[in-house]
Scaffold this active site. Sequence first.
Site, PDB file in Angstrom:
ATOM      1  N   GLN A 110     -15.654  17.495 -34.944  1.00  0.00           N
ATOM      2  CA  GLN A 110     -14.646  17.372 -36.002  1.00  0.00           C
ATOM      3  C   GLN A 110     -13.276  17.793 -35.479  1.00  0.00           C
ATOM      4  OE1 GLN A 110     -15.175  16.131 -39.192  1.00  0.00           O
ATOM      5  NE2 GLN A 110     -12.969  16.248 -39.347  1.00  0.00           N
TER       6      GLN A 110
ATOM      7  N   LYS B 270     -20.166  14.453 -44.456  1.00  0.00           N
ATOM      8  CA  LYS B 270     -20.968  13.776 -43.420  1.00  0.00           C
ATOM      9  C   LYS B 270     -22.431  14.219 -43.506  1.00  0.00           C
ATOM     10  CE  LYS B 270     -16.922  13.065 -40.583  1.00  0.00           C
ATOM     11  NZ  LYS B 270     -15.985  13.594 -39.611  1.00  0.00           N
TER      12      LYS B 270
ATOM     13  N   ASP C 187     -18.007   8.393 -33.066  1.00  0.00           N
ATOM     14  CA  ASP C 187     -16.636   8.322 -33.598  1.00  0.00           C
ATOM     15  C   ASP C 187     -15.839   7.184 -32.962  1.00  0.00           C
ATOM     16  OD1 ASP C 187     -15.954   9.993 -35.703  1.00  0.00           O
ATOM     17  OD2 ASP C 187     -15.681  11.749 -34.440  1.00  0.00           O
TER      18      ASP C 187
END
Length: 284
Positions: A96, A52, A119
């Site tokens: 995460q 990322k 997300d």
Amino acid sequence: MPQIIDGKAISAQIKEEVKAQVAAYREQGAEITLAVIQVGNDPASGVYVGNKKKACAYVGIRSLAYELPEETTEEELLTLISDLNRREDVHGILVQLPLPAQIDENKVINAIDPRKDVDGFHPQNVGALCTGQDGFVSCTPAGIIQLLTRSGISVAGKECVVIGRSNIVGKPMALLLLKENGTVTVCHSKTKNVKEVAKRADILVAAVGRPRMITEEYVKEGAVVIDVGIHRNAENKLCGDVDYESVAPHTSAITPVPGGVGPMTIAMLMYNCVEAYRFRERNQ
């Protein structure tokens, strides 16, 4: 021969588009920023977070990395998220997953400002998807729609079967296919006759989390097969939920593993970061 849907090429296309948009905003004096939080040192999470950061650097998005120790408390993490929610210079926040056992994932997801939830996991964004309103969409299912669209595969009027009902892939995938005017069935561990249901599919999405579970017996001749799974087999080679060798000859189009769905997730995350910036600009 089936059409091999090239996720590497399509994700590169999207990243180039995002890069151009980010550069245009930079010229106007704007810097788009993503905050990435990792708790603990899970090796797989470390790889994902590294990828990322690389993608951010490539497209020109500033990334802020918060690497917290395994013993971080839920309260400490929620305090950090609250601080990032308030920061004007942070447009996207990503935590995460998975998180250590002492931290409630749902509480963490709910704590992120929905306008910074790149997300697409916050209940407000999931609700927006359900009701056809604007919001962030989970990156993997959004990437699959891009794979289909950019490969010239129409969903409208097709029989679509999703195997798997996770909040991150299966459920939003079904909603997105419905939004594209597909007729959608979701199969799960309690579904009877999964093979028969799957064999009806014009578009079959395998997001079941079991290596090579989907064999040719699940696949209608000429179907489009999208493989979301990623595993390592006994020889330590990457494989998906689909037994590619037996299934591919029976399809009209198929995603390989690796190089299919995987690269799309991060490309769509970059896209969502730009959308987060745009959303704030529109609503200031």
